[in-house]
Enzyme design. Structure first.
Site, PDB file in Angstrom:
ATOM      1  N   SER A  60      -9.469   1.623   3.071  1.00  0.00           N
ATOM      2  CA  SER A  60      -8.606   2.373   2.195  1.00  0.00           C
ATOM      3  C   SER A  60      -7.575   1.551   1.442  1.00  0.00           C
ATOM      4  O   SER A  60      -6.965   2.038   0.494  1.00  0.00           O
ATOM      5  CB  SER A  60      -7.886   3.449   3.000  1.00  0.00           C
ATOM      6  OG  SER A  60      -7.086   2.855   4.013  1.00  0.00           O
ATOM      7  N   SER A  83      -9.528  -0.807   7.282  1.00  0.00           N
ATOM      8  CA  SER A  83      -9.022  -0.674   5.911  1.00  0.00           C
ATOM      9  C   SER A  83      -8.324  -1.882   5.328  1.00  0.00           C
ATOM     10  O   SER A  83      -8.003  -1.876   4.137  1.00  0.00           O
ATOM     11  CB  SER A  83      -8.082   0.518   5.815  1.00  0.00           C
ATOM     12  OG  SER A  83      -8.837   1.691   5.773  1.00  0.00           O
ATOM     13  N   LYS A 134       0.855  -1.195   0.000  1.00  0.00           N
ATOM     14  CA  LYS A 134       0.000   0.000   0.000  1.00  0.00           C
ATOM     15  C   LYS A 134       0.890   1.244   0.000  1.00  0.00           C
ATOM     16  O   LYS A 134       1.934   1.276   0.670  1.00  0.00           O
ATOM     17  CB  LYS A 134      -0.878  -0.055   1.254  1.00  0.00           C
ATOM     18  CG  LYS A 134      -1.915   1.038   1.386  1.00  0.00           C
ATOM     19  CD  LYS A 134      -2.797   0.790   2.618  1.00  0.00           C
ATOM     20  CE  LYS A 134      -3.815   1.868   2.880  1.00  0.00           C
ATOM     21  NZ  LYS A 134      -4.660   1.579   4.055  1.00  0.00           N
TER      22      LYS A 134
END
Ligand code: GLN
Length: 495
Positions: A153, A177, A78
Site C-alpha cells: 500500500s 506494504s 505515507k
C-alpha cells in the site's frame, strides 16, 4: 550538485556549503511540480513550511550549529502517518479533511535530526491493498511504466523515491506494504522488527503487525533513517526498549562465515519465470561473495496468507470502529426521522471504500462467537507455530533469501479479484506474522512486452537483527548495479 538520490551525498553537500538546504528543497519541490501530475505520488505538499524549515537549517549552519545527521533532507510521508500540519487521511474519504493534533513519533524524530517533511503520499485506503488502486484520494503510477501499478500500500512513497522526486520516504508495512512496492519500483524498503520503531501516530490497521519503515534508493540511507527513528517511546507501549545499534557505522564491516538460508521451494511455478531467474542469480551472487547457502524448510509458510488475512482483518475491524462520524471521521447528513444508528451506518457506508468494508466484515466474522475459535484463535495458534519455525531456522542461518513478490508490477486494473491481490503477499506476510525484520532490495529487471520492470530480492533477518540484515543487503548492493538505475524523469511541460 549532489545526486538527487543519496541522503548522505545531499546532507554532506548542505553541511559543506556546496548547496543550501533551501536550494535542495526548491529543487525537490520543482521536481514534484513537474513530474507529479503524471505520476500522482503526492496527496499534498507543504511548500511554505518545508522552505521555512530549510531556511532555518541554513541559518543554523551559518551560525556553526549542527542541525543533525539528516540536515535539510526532504522526506515524503505515507498518508497514514499523522502530522500536526496538513491533513492525514490514510487514503480514505473517511479522513479526507482530518487534521491531527499531534505528529507521529517517527516523523518527529526525523525532523529533530534535520529532515523536512515535503508532503504526504498516496496509499491504499487504511493501508489495505497491494497496488495503491484502493486509494480514495488519487492514483499513483509506476514510474518505470506508467501503465503499471507502483505496488502497495505504500505505492506513493515508493514511486516518489524511485522517480527521484525525494531522496527518501516513509512507508508502513503490515503484510508487505513497504517491501512489495519497493520491489515493484526498484528501491530499498525495510520493514523493521515489530517494536523497533514507535507506532504512535501511525493510523492503525493491524496493531500486532504494523511497522513504519524507510524507503530509499540505497541501503546506507535505509540504515541512517532506521537508526534515527528507532528506540523506545513512552507513547507506544509495544515499542521495545532494546539497544539501537549504529547500523550505518557497521555497514561495511566484513561478515565472516555468512550463512544464508534458502527455502527449498524458493524457485517454483507460482513465481513469474523472470522472478525465478533473478532469484537464482542473486543466490549465485552471494555464493560468489563467499556465503554458504543452506537449504531450509518452512513447512508452515504456505499458511501465511490465510493467517495474515484472518488476524489483520480481525484487528482492523476493531481499529476501524472509531470511525463512526462522531468521534472520528466523515459524518453523513441525516434526513428527518433518521436516528443515531442511521448516522453510524450512513457515515461508515459513505466514508469507507469497498476493500475496507470487506475487511471489516471478514474481521467481524472471524471474531464473532461461534467462529472465533475456528478462525481467529486458530490463526493465533498457527502464528505462534510459524514464529517457532522461524526461531529454529534463524539458528541455522543469518538471513533468509527469496523473492519479495511472485511477480513484477502488474498493469493497472488487471487485478480485479481481491483474492488474487491477496496472493501478492505470500512472501512478505511471514515477517509480520513472525515479528522479525525484512528488506527488499533491487535485484534485476524483467523485460516483458517492451516493459522494463524492476524485481526485488527479499532478505529476512532475526528480530532486532537489522544491523546484520542491512550489512547482508549492502554486500549485494556493492556487488551489483541494479540500484544505480532509475526510470527516466517524467516531466509535464506546462508552458
Ligand atoms: N497487501 C496487504 C494487505 O492488503 C499488506 C498491506 C500492508 O502491509 N499494509 O493487507
Amino acid at each position: 550538485m549532489p545526486d538527487h538520490d543519496s541522503i548522505l551525498a545531499i546532507t554532506n553537500a548542505i553541511r559543506d556549503g556546496e548547496q543550501s538546504a533551501v536550494e535542495v528543497m526548491s529543487d525537490c519541490l520543482g521536481r514534484i511540480k513537474s513530474s507529479d501530475q503524471t505520476l500522482g505520488c503526492f496527496r499534498e505538499t507543504y511548500e511554505e513550511r518545508a522552505l521555512g524549515l530549510a531556511r532555518m537549517i541554513d541559518d543554523r549552519l551559518a551560525k556553526g550549529d549542527d542541525p543533525g545527521p539528516l540536515s535539510g533532507i526532504p522526506i515524503a510521508v505515507k498518508d497514514n502517518m499523522v502530522t500536526d500540519f496538513g491533513r492525514s487521511s490514510a487514503g480514505s474519504r473517511m479522513l479526507e479533511d482530518y487534521h491531527s493534533p499531534f505528529t507521529a513519533t517517527a516523523i518527529e524524530k526525523l525532523e529533530l535530526a534535520g529532515a523536512i517533511v515535503v508532503g504526504k503520499t498516496h496509499c491504499d485506503e487504511f493501508a489495505m491493498g497491494s497496488s495503491t488502486e484502493n486509494c480514495s484520494l488519487g492514483t499513483t503510477k509506476n514510474p518505470w511504466d506508467t501503465r503499471c501499478v507502483p505496488g502497495g500500500s505504500s505505492g506513493g512513497s515508493a514511486a516518489a523515491v524511485a522517480s527521484q522526486l525525494v531522496p527518501a520516504a516513509l512507508g508502513s508495512d503490515t503484510g508487505g506494504s513497504i517491501r512489495q512496492p519497493a520491489s515493484f519500483c526498484g528501491i530499498v524498503g525495510l520493514k523493521p522488527s515489530y517494536g523497533r520503531i514507535s507506532r504512535s501516530g501511525l493510523i492503525a490497521f493491524g496493531s500486532s503487525l504494523d511497522q513504519i519503515g524507510p524507503m530509499t534508493k540505497r541501503v546506507e540511507d535505509a540504515a541512517l533513517l532506521l537508526q534515527t527513528m528507532a528506540g523506545k517511546d513512552r507513547r507506544d507501549s509495544t515499542c521495545a526498549d532494546v539497544h539501537v545499534p549504529n547500523c550505518l557505522e557497521k555497514l561495511d564491516e566484513p561478515l565472516k562465515d555468512l550463512k544464508l538460508g534458502v527455502p527449498k521451494d524458493v524457485i517454483n511455478e507460482h513465481n513469474d519465470d523472470l522472478v525465478n531467474t533473478i532469484i537464482q542469480e542473486a543466490i549465485d551472487v552471494y555464493r560468489d561473495l563467499g556465503a554458504e547457502i543452506v537449504e531450509i524448510d518452512l513447512p508452515l509458510a504456505k499458511y501465511a496468507v490465510a493467517i495474515y488475512y484472518v488476524i489483520s482483518a480481525a484487528e482492523a475491524s476493531g481499529n476501524l470502529a472509531r470511525y463512526d462520524g462522531i468521534r472520528y471521521g466523515h459524518r453523513a447528513d441525516l434526513k428527518p426521522g433518521e436516528d443515531l444508528f442511521d448516522l453510524y451506518a450512513k457515515s461508515r457506508s459513505e466514508g469507507f471504500g469497498d476493500e475496507v468494508k470487506r475487511r471489516i466484515m471478514l474481521g467481524t466474522f472471524v471474531l464473532s462467537s461461534g467462529y472465533y475459535d475456528a478462525y481467529y484463535k486458530r490463526a493465533l495458534q498457527a502464528r505462534r507455530l510459524i514464529k517457532q519455525e522461524f526461531d529454529q531456522v534463524f539458528e541455522t542461518c543469518h538471513a533468509i533469501l527469496g523473492p519479495t513478490a511472485p511477480t513484477p508490477a502488474f498493469p493497472m486494473d488487471e487485478m480485479q479479484d481481491p483474492l488474487s491481490m491477496y496472493l501478492c503477499d505470500v512472501y512478505t506476510t511471514l515477517a509480520n506474522i513472525g515479528g522479525h525484520c525484512g528488506i527488499s532490495i533491487p535485484a534485476g529487471f524483467a523485460q516483458r512486452e517492451g516493459r522494463r520492470l524492476p524485481v526485488g530480492l527479499q532478505l529476512q533477518g532475526k528480530g532486532f537483527d537489522e544491523a546484520r540484515l542491512l550489512r547482508i543487503a549492502r554486500m549485494f548492493e556493492m556487488a551489483t548495479s541494479h540500484h544505480d538505475q532509475s526510470p527516466e524523469l517524467i516531466t509535464t511541460n506546462k508552458s
